[in-house]
Structure formats: structure tokens, C-alpha cells
Motif scaffolding. Structure first.
Motif, PDB file in Angstrom:
ATOM      1  N   LEU A 107       0.850  -1.193   0.000  1.00 14.47           N
ATOM      2  CA  LEU A 107       0.000   0.000   0.000  1.00 14.47           C
ATOM      3  C   LEU A 107       0.885   1.242   0.000  1.00 14.47           C
ATOM      4  CD1 LEU A 107      -3.254   0.838   1.201  1.00 14.47           C
ATOM      5  CD2 LEU A 107      -1.594   1.979   2.637  1.00 14.47           C
ATOM      6  N   ALA A 108       0.642   2.134  -0.953  1.00 15.59           N
ATOM      7  CA  ALA A 108       1.409   3.380  -1.025  1.00 15.59           C
ATOM      8  C   ALA A 108       0.820   4.392  -0.048  1.00 15.59           C
ATOM      9  CB  ALA A 108       1.372   3.927  -2.446  1.00 15.59           C
ATOM     10  N   LEU A 109       1.644   4.904   0.868  1.00 16.63           N
ATOM     11  CA  LEU A 109       1.163   5.923   1.796  1.00 16.63           C
ATOM     12  C   LEU A 109       0.777   7.180   1.019  1.00 16.63           C
ATOM     13  CD1 LEU A 109       3.736   5.625   4.732  1.00 16.63           C
ATOM     14  CD2 LEU A 109       1.487   4.587   4.529  1.00 16.63           C
ATOM     15  N   VAL A 110      -0.185   7.914   1.550  1.00 22.00           N
ATOM     16  CA  VAL A 110      -0.655   9.121   0.860  1.00 22.00           C
ATOM     17  C   VAL A 110       0.507  10.100   0.681  1.00 22.00           C
ATOM     18  CG1 VAL A 110      -3.076   8.991   1.498  1.00 22.00           C
ATOM     19  CG2 VAL A 110      -1.465   9.989   3.098  1.00 22.00           C
ATOM     20  N   LYS A 111       0.551  10.743  -0.475  1.00 21.48           N
ATOM     21  CA  LYS A 111       1.653  11.667  -0.779  1.00 21.48           C
ATOM     22  C   LYS A 111       1.540  12.947   0.037  1.00 21.48           C
ATOM     23  CE  LYS A 111       2.303   9.864  -5.440  1.00 21.48           C
ATOM     24  NZ  LYS A 111       2.143  10.112  -6.902  1.00 21.48           N
ATOM     25  N   GLU A 112       0.315  13.364   0.301  1.00 19.05           N
ATOM     26  CA  GLU A 112       0.102  14.576   1.086  1.00 19.05           C
ATOM     27  C   GLU A 112      -0.795  14.231   2.276  1.00 19.05           C
ATOM     28  OE1 GLU A 112      -1.408  17.698  -1.360  1.00 19.05           O
ATOM     29  OE2 GLU A 112       0.268  17.603  -2.778  1.00 19.05           O
ATOM     30  N   PRO A 113      -0.192  13.764   3.375  1.00 16.91           N
ATOM     31  CA  PRO A 113      -1.006  13.374   4.540  1.00 16.91           C
ATOM     32  C   PRO A 113      -1.837  14.549   5.057  1.00 16.91           C
ATOM     33  CG  PRO A 113       1.283  12.675   4.796  1.00 16.91           C
ATOM     34  CD  PRO A 113       1.241  13.584   3.617  1.00 16.91           C
ATOM     35  N   LYS A 114      -3.057  14.237   5.439  1.00 15.73           N
ATOM     36  CA  LYS A 114      -3.938  15.255   6.010  1.00 15.73           C
ATOM     37  C   LYS A 114      -3.808  15.282   7.526  1.00 15.73           C
ATOM     38  CE  LYS A 114      -7.743  14.679   2.664  1.00 15.73           C
ATOM     39  NZ  LYS A 114      -9.155  14.230   2.579  1.00 15.73           N
ATOM     40  N   LYS A 115      -4.086  16.440   8.082  1.00 11.33           N
ATOM     41  CA  LYS A 115      -4.300  16.553   9.526  1.00 11.33           C
ATOM     42  C   LYS A 115      -5.801  16.440   9.731  1.00 11.33           C
ATOM     43  CE  LYS A 115      -2.671  17.534  13.711  1.00 11.33           C
ATOM     44  NZ  LYS A 115      -1.550  16.852  14.340  1.00 11.33           N
ATOM     45  N   ILE A 116      -6.227  15.423  10.466  1.00 15.29           N
ATOM     46  CA  ILE A 116      -7.654  15.133  10.597  1.00 15.29           C
ATOM     47  C   ILE A 116      -8.031  15.044  12.069  1.00 15.29           C
ATOM     48  CG2 ILE A 116      -9.502  13.488  10.015  1.00 15.29           C
ATOM     49  CD1 ILE A 116      -7.644  12.441   7.758  1.00 15.29           C
ATOM     50  N   VAL A 117      -9.184  15.573  12.415  1.00 16.04           N
ATOM     51  CA  VAL A 117      -9.773  15.326  13.728  1.00 16.04           C
ATOM     52  C   VAL A 117     -11.062  14.543  13.502  1.00 16.04           C
ATOM     53  CG1 VAL A 117     -10.809  16.330  15.798  1.00 16.04           C
ATOM     54  CG2 VAL A 117      -8.824  17.438  14.748  1.00 16.04           C
ATOM     55  N   ILE A 118     -11.218  13.429  14.201  1.00 19.08           N
ATOM     56  CA  ILE A 118     -12.469  12.666  14.104  1.00 19.08           C
ATOM     57  C   ILE A 118     -13.167  12.687  15.456  1.00 19.08           C
ATOM     58  CG2 ILE A 118     -11.249  10.453  14.467  1.00 19.08           C
ATOM     59  CD1 ILE A 118     -13.482   9.188  12.657  1.00 19.08           C
ATOM     60  N   ASP A 119     -14.415  13.108  15.439  1.00 23.38           N
ATOM     61  CA  ASP A 119     -15.247  13.286  16.631  1.00 23.38           C
ATOM     62  C   ASP A 119     -16.214  12.109  16.694  1.00 23.38           C
ATOM     63  OD1 ASP A 119     -17.514  14.103  18.245  1.00 23.38           O
ATOM     64  OD2 ASP A 119     -16.877  16.188  18.031  1.00 23.38           O
ATOM     65  N   TYR A 120     -16.000  11.207  17.645  1.00 23.78           N
ATOM     66  CA  TYR A 120     -16.882  10.036  17.746  1.00 23.78           C
ATOM     67  C   TYR A 120     -16.970   9.590  19.193  1.00 23.78           C
ATOM     68  CZ  TYR A 120     -12.668   6.974  17.903  1.00 23.78           C
ATOM     69  OH  TYR A 120     -11.491   6.347  18.233  1.00 23.78           O
ATOM     70  N   GLY A 121     -17.956   8.818  19.502  1.00 21.35           N
ATOM     71  CA  GLY A 121     -18.179   8.380  20.886  1.00 21.35           C
ATOM     72  C   GLY A 121     -19.317   9.174  21.498  1.00 21.35           C
ATOM     73  N   GLY A 122     -18.996  10.393  21.957  1.00 18.60           N
ATOM     74  CA  GLY A 122     -19.993  11.326  22.463  1.00 18.60           C
ATOM     75  C   GLY A 122     -20.864  10.875  23.615  1.00 18.60           C
ATOM     76  N   PRO A 123     -20.345  10.105  24.595  1.00 17.10           N
ATOM     77  CA  PRO A 123     -21.209   9.708  25.709  1.00 17.10           C
ATOM     78  C   PRO A 123     -21.373  10.855  26.709  1.00 17.10           C
ATOM     79  CG  PRO A 123     -19.000   8.910  26.117  1.00 17.10           C
ATOM     80  CD  PRO A 123     -18.973   9.574  24.759  1.00 17.10           C
ATOM     81  N   ASN A 124     -22.407  10.770  27.515  1.00 15.47           N
ATOM     82  CA  ASN A 124     -22.585  11.711  28.620  1.00 15.47           C
ATOM     83  C   ASN A 124     -21.958  11.124  29.867  1.00 15.47           C
ATOM     84  OD1 ASN A 124     -24.125  13.761  27.298  1.00 15.47           O
ATOM     85  ND2 ASN A 124     -25.874  12.384  27.323  1.00 15.47           N
ATOM     86  N   VAL A 125     -21.260  11.970  30.636  1.00 14.04           N
ATOM     87  CA  VAL A 125     -20.693  11.474  31.885  1.00 14.04           C
ATOM     88  C   VAL A 125     -21.833  11.202  32.863  1.00 14.04           C
ATOM     89  CG1 VAL A 125     -18.556  12.741  31.527  1.00 14.04           C
ATOM     90  CG2 VAL A 125     -20.361  13.765  32.896  1.00 14.04           C
ATOM     91  N   ALA A 126     -21.552  10.374  33.847  1.00 17.90           N
ATOM     92  CA  ALA A 126     -22.513  10.001  34.899  1.00 17.90           C
ATOM     93  C   ALA A 126     -23.622   9.079  34.391  1.00 17.90           C
ATOM     94  CB  ALA A 126     -23.139  11.230  35.558  1.00 17.90           C
TER      95      ALA A 126
END
Length: 588
Positions: A107-126
Motif C-alpha cells: 500500500l502506497a502511503l498518501v503523498k500529502e497526509p492530512k491533519k484530521i480530527v475525528i469526533d466520535y463516541g460522544g457519551p454523557n458522563v454520569a
């Protein structure tokens, strides 16, 4: 390594160019009729109009230029103008051997890697995790692993629900139960206790009790709202209690997510960006983006080309209070400040699609992100029971995630424990791995946006399109390799041989699609494509296994070639299930 499809496309494209046709017509696809050919080019049909020639004439022209390529077993021009391509077994084996010897299976690694934030999970505390939290965690984790495998710099953020009325409700109920706690003494000036005044079990009972009371008692609700306000304004005792709530909840959440093999880089919550909100709101006002509407502060996000109504994005309520919109926009602002991401991905229930459309439009309109920043919403459907309704316990309540995991784990343990060759420890470890595969594959094999039936009996089956079936195939390969290694040593120069029959070739053709599948799965944010791929491989391998006497083959070169093929198959399958978020045991 170049993708095999790109290599074939380049060869066919040269033929079009040599005939003075535009190179765009040389695109090659995987054949949907593998009984006729391996790959197909339909470019002649598209070129016919431009060049005012019959498609078959164009296809025949191109055929003359490429038919002698040694990497093709055959190329045929077929009515009404298709080019049907079979690649040579030697070329296929060479490509597979290069995969086997390459890092990340070529697999060829991407030539221009992105900076990515992924927002997942999202539980409520308590609150305990329940089955409704499953899809976000599983899908998000797989997308994150996929991106990272390709070479992108991706950060996973759980985005906790740790602010707002639920905190005020817990504080109010605690005060009713234990009014003498120092947290409620306005005159207290000392250090607050390091140990929390509750356990996770007590905390999980306190919140629903408080929530129920607030719906029946207006005075109680008013006190909870006041407590929330005092917390947000920094009342020391309440802030100390809030920190206890957070610590106890996060510790429990981490244990549960660890069981799911889900790992977050950031454990930020709504509270993290509270100080970002006032300057953000001021900027929106000062720069003319926000205006008052019926007392509330809003940003208009509708466009003239909208075919449906898109309401304004509310920034502050009429009483000046912030809401989820405010927190999410502040979170985007902070993520841009800290990480300057090229892409932000949200993995959330698809019923929130309109909400995120408003948030994304508001973020773009108000210049919180640049025009080049990708904002992606991966909306997932509902996980339902066999009755087609949201999955619940037998008693009709919302099932805790821990209970679901334990139930499936115990069921798998009973099945696996029938194998008397395993020790108790081995059986327990294996059952956990198979149970997790059943849950994750059962979810991920469905297109994320679709609702699906969570059928425990089906998902835990060792036959059909299931996680246990995939693991069983990997374990079968491991068993063959173990038997081989017990009596033989694979020569250093051993390699996959050209296929000797169609079954062997079909398996090789599938394996060579690995890098395309991994790339496409991430580009489309679609883990189900990896599931479909490994299910095909498992089927094709088991067909090959039943047709081939591997270990009893007397021709050593042929046997060694098959062992190399098994090693590559195992590597592809194990890499794919790692990206999906589970792994295989040694035995089953």
C-alpha cells in the motif's frame, strides 16, 4: 506499489494514445463477469461519439496496439465495443510476491497526509454506556485506524457530554442526600477531599433519579438549573464535585471502551471550550454574522438554492444561555486553533444531519474554517432488535453496553468450551476475541447510514457473512501454517507461483485489490467495503482450501508456493480486521 488497476489502466491508455484517441478513454474496471475476463475497458463506447466511429472499430484499433503485451494472457474486442482483458498468471504472481515482500502489503502511503480530527463516541458522563453508543464507537474507531494506516495524521476525540443541566441535577440530588458535605458549605475555605463521595454505581443511580424528580417537581428543577448556573460561573464546591463526577465517569468509560478496543487520543468535552465561547460570540456580533431573532442570537445559514428549509443556527438562547450549537462551534474554533486540520469528521446518529448541516454552514460562513477545510458528517442508522425496533433488553429497557458484551461473550465461551483441547484461560481469551468480532463485524458489514437488525444468533454464527466466519478462516490458515512449520522450513527464495487453476487465480486476483479497497474505504468513509472484501477473500480461500491438498503435495516447489500464498492471505485478512478493530485468536 501502484494499484494493479492503475497498472492495467496505464497499459490500455497507451493503446488509446497510440491510436490518437484521448487518454481519458483508457480507464479500466474490474470485470463484473469474471467468467469472461479479469478486467474490462468500456472507453471505446464513450469515444464513439467524439470520433464519429463505431465503438467496435475503436476497440479493434486499440487491441492491435496492446495485444502483444506479455502481461496480458488475452485481450479481446467484444461487441458492442468492450475490451475484455485477462492478465497473465506470471504477472499476477509477480505482483502478489511484491505485495508479500513490501511494507504494508504494497500500500502506497498518501503523498500529502492530512491533519484530521475525528469526533466520535460522544457519551454523557454520569451515565452508563448503552447499546446506542455502540455504532459511533465502532464506526469511528475503524475510520480512524483506516486513516492512520494510510499515513494521515488523525486525532480521535470522544467529545464528552460533561456540561449543562445534567451536572446541576446530580449536584442537587447529592445535596438532598448528603447536605453536610463540605462542597455545599459556602463558608468552607479548605482543600476539598481527593476521594469522591460516590461510586460509579451510585452515580449512575443518582442521575436518573434526579432527572425523574425534575420532571415532577418544578421547584427541584429550578434548584437544579440554579446549581448548573453556579457550576458554570465557577462556584468552588460545585467545581470540585464536577471534577469528581468527571474522574469517576471517565475511569469507567475507559474500561468499557477498552473492552471494545476503542481508543481516544483526546478526552475533551463540552466543558473544554467554555472559555472559548464568550470571545467567539463577541466576534460573531462584531463582524455582523449574528443578529437577534425573537430574543435569541442567531446566524442565518439558508441559501437561495436550498430545496428545503434550513433554519438559522442559534448561538445563544433568549436568556443568554449557550446550547449544543454554541459548544460545537466553539469546539471547531478550538480545533482549528490547536491543530489546523484539513478535515474534521463527525460520526453521529443520522437523525442529526440537519443539525450538522447548520453547524457546517455556520462555521464556513463565519470563517471559523477555510474554504478548503473538509467537514464530513458520517450519519449512522439505528441498531434494531428482531422486531425492527431499537434494540432493548428482554425486559424492554435500554441495554447497557457492558451487559451486551458479557452476554455475547458468555454465549461464545459456551460454544468454544466444547473444544476440549483448550484450557480455561485459552477459551476465555478466544471467546472475548470472537465475541468482539461478532459485534463489530455485525455492525460494520452494514452500510453506516442504514438501520440494521442486531441478530445475536446470526452474528455469532461460524457460517455466513459474520465475524466468527472471518476469524475461523484466519485460524484455519494459521493451523495449516503451524503444521507445515512443525516439519518443514520455508526456503528463503520461496515465492508464490503462477496460478495453476482458476480457483488459485481468483484468490490471487482478490488479494491484489487490497490497496484499492483500503484507499476507497477511507475516501468514502465506508468501513463496510473492507468487510465485503474480506468476506470475498474468506469464501475464495475456503474454496481453494477444499480444492487443494496443500500439505500432502509432493512437489516441494508447488507446496512452498502455496504456503507463501497462505501467508499473504493471512496478512491481508489480519491487516483488514485490525483496521476494523478486532483480531484473531490462535485457535477456535
Amino acid at each position: 506499489m501502484d494499484k494493479i488497476l492503475d497498472i492495467i489502466t496505464a497499459k490500455i491508455t497507451k493503446g488509446f494514445i497510440a491510436c490518437e484517441y484521448d487518454e481519458s478513454y483508457g480507464k479500466v474496471t474490474i470485470s463484473n463477469r469474471p467468467d469472461l475476463c479479469d478486467f474490462q475497458c468500456n472507453g471505446a463506447l464513450a469515444a464513439a461519439k467524439k470520433y464519429k466511429k463505431a465503438p467496435m472499430m475503436i476497440a479493434t484499433d486499440v487491441l492491435e496496439k496492446i495485444k502483444d503485451d506479455p502481461d496480458f494472457e488475452s485481450v479481446e474486442a467484444v461487441n458492442p465495443g468492450f475490451l475484455n482483458i485477462r492478465i497473465s498468471n506470471t504477472f499476477l504472481a509477480d505482483y502478489a510476491n511484491e505485495m508479500a515482500s513490501s511494507e504494508k502489503l504494497g500500500l502506497a502511503l498518501v503523498k500529502e497526509p492530512k491533519k484530521i480530527v475525528i469526533d466520535y463516541g460522544g457519551p454523557n458522563v454520569a451515565k452508563p454506556l448503552h447499546v446506542g453508543h455502540l455504532r459511533s464507537a465502532i464506526i469511528g474507531e475503524s475510520i480512524k485506524r483506516n486513516a492512520r494506516f494510510l499515513g494521515h495524521d488523525i486525532i480521535g476525540d470522544i467529545h464528552l457530554g460533561d456540561w449543562g443541566l445534567q451536572m446541576g441535577l446530580i449536584i442537587t440530588e447529592l445535596q438532598e442526600r448528603q447536605p453536610s458535605l463540605v462542597y455545599f458549605d459556602d463558608e468552607y475555605k479548605g482543600d476539598y477531599p481527593k476521594e469522591p463521595p460516590f461510586t460509579i454505581s451510585e452515580l449512575e443511580e443518582i442521575y436518573p433519579t434526579a432527572s425523574k424528580k425534575s420532571k415532577e417537581d418544578d421547584d427541584y428543577k429550578e434548584r437544579a438549573m440554579t446549581a448548573t448556573l453556579n457550576l458554570q460561573q465557577g462556584k468552588p464546591g460545585y467545581r470540585a464535585l464536577w471534577q469528581h463526577i468527571l474522574n469517576v465517569s471517565v475511569s469507567d468509560l475507559k474500561k468499557n471502551y477498552e473492552k471494545l478496543k476503542v481508543d481516544f487520543d483526546l478526552w475533551n468535552g463540552e466543558s473544554t471550550v467554555q472559555e472559548v465561547i464568550p470571545p467567539m460570540v463577541k466576534r460573531l456580533k462584531d463582524e455582523g454574522y449574528a443578529h437577534e431573532s425573537e430574543g435569541a442570537l442567531v446566524v442565518d445559514v439558508a441559501r437561495e438554492d436550498d430545496t428545503k428549509e434550513i433554519p438559522p443556527c442559534m448561538i445563544l438562547k433568549s436568556d443568554g444561555a449557550s446550547l449544543y450549537n454554541t459548544t460545537d462551534l466553539a469546539t471547531i474554533t478550538e480545533r482549528v486553533r490547536l491543530y489546523n486540520p484539513n478535515q474534521i469528521i463527525y460520526v453521529v446518529d443520522k437523525r442529526q444531519s440537519l443539525y450538522f448541516e447548520q453547524i457546517f454552514r455556520c462555521a464556513r460562513k463565519t470563517k471559523m474554517v477555510t474554504d478548503d477545510t473538509q467537514l464530513d458528517f458520517v450519519g449512522f442508522g439505528t441498531m434494531n432488535g428482531k422486531d425492527g425496533k431499537p434494540f432493548k433488553t428482554r425486559a424492554g429497557g435500554v441495554m447497557r453496553l457492558e451487559s451486551l458484551l458479557n452476554e455475547i461473550d458468555e454465549g461464545m465461551y459456551k460454544k468454544i468450551n466444547e473444544n476440549e483441547s483448550m484450557s480455561e484461560a485459552e477459551a476465555r481469551d478466544t471467546s472475548k476475541k470472537v465475541a468482539l468480532a461478532a459485534i463489530k463485524y455485525g455492525d460494520l458489514s452494514n452500510q453506516a447510514t442504514k438501520d440494521y437488525i442486531f441478530d445475536i444468533d446470526k452474528f455469532t454464527s461460524f457460517e455466513g457473512n459474520t465475524g466468527p466466519y472471518i476469524l475461523y478462516t484466519i485460524v484455519r490458515i494459521k493451523s495449516i501454517l503451524e503444521k507445515y512449520n512443525a516439519t518443514s522450513t520455508l526456503p528463503e527464495d520461496a515465492k508464490i507461483n503462477p496460478a495453476s487453476n482458476s480457483v488459485e487465480k481468483n484468490l490471487l486476483l482478490l488479494l491484489t485489490r487490497f490497496n484499492s479497497v483500503i484507499e476507497n474505504s477511507f475516501n468514502e468513509l465506508a468501513p463496510h467495503k473492507i468487510c465485503a472484501f474480506i468476506y470475498e477473500i474468506a469464501n475464495e480461500f475456503n474454496h481453494f482450501y477444499h480444492e487443494t491438498k496443500i500439505l500432502t503435495q509432493e512437489d516441494e516447489e508447488k507446496k512452498n508456493g502455496w504456503i507463501c500464498l497462505l501467508n499473504l492471505t493471512k496478512s491481508v485478512l489480519e491487516t483488514c480486521i485490525y483496521i476494523l478493530g478486532f483480531d484473531a485468536p490462535e485457535k477456535m
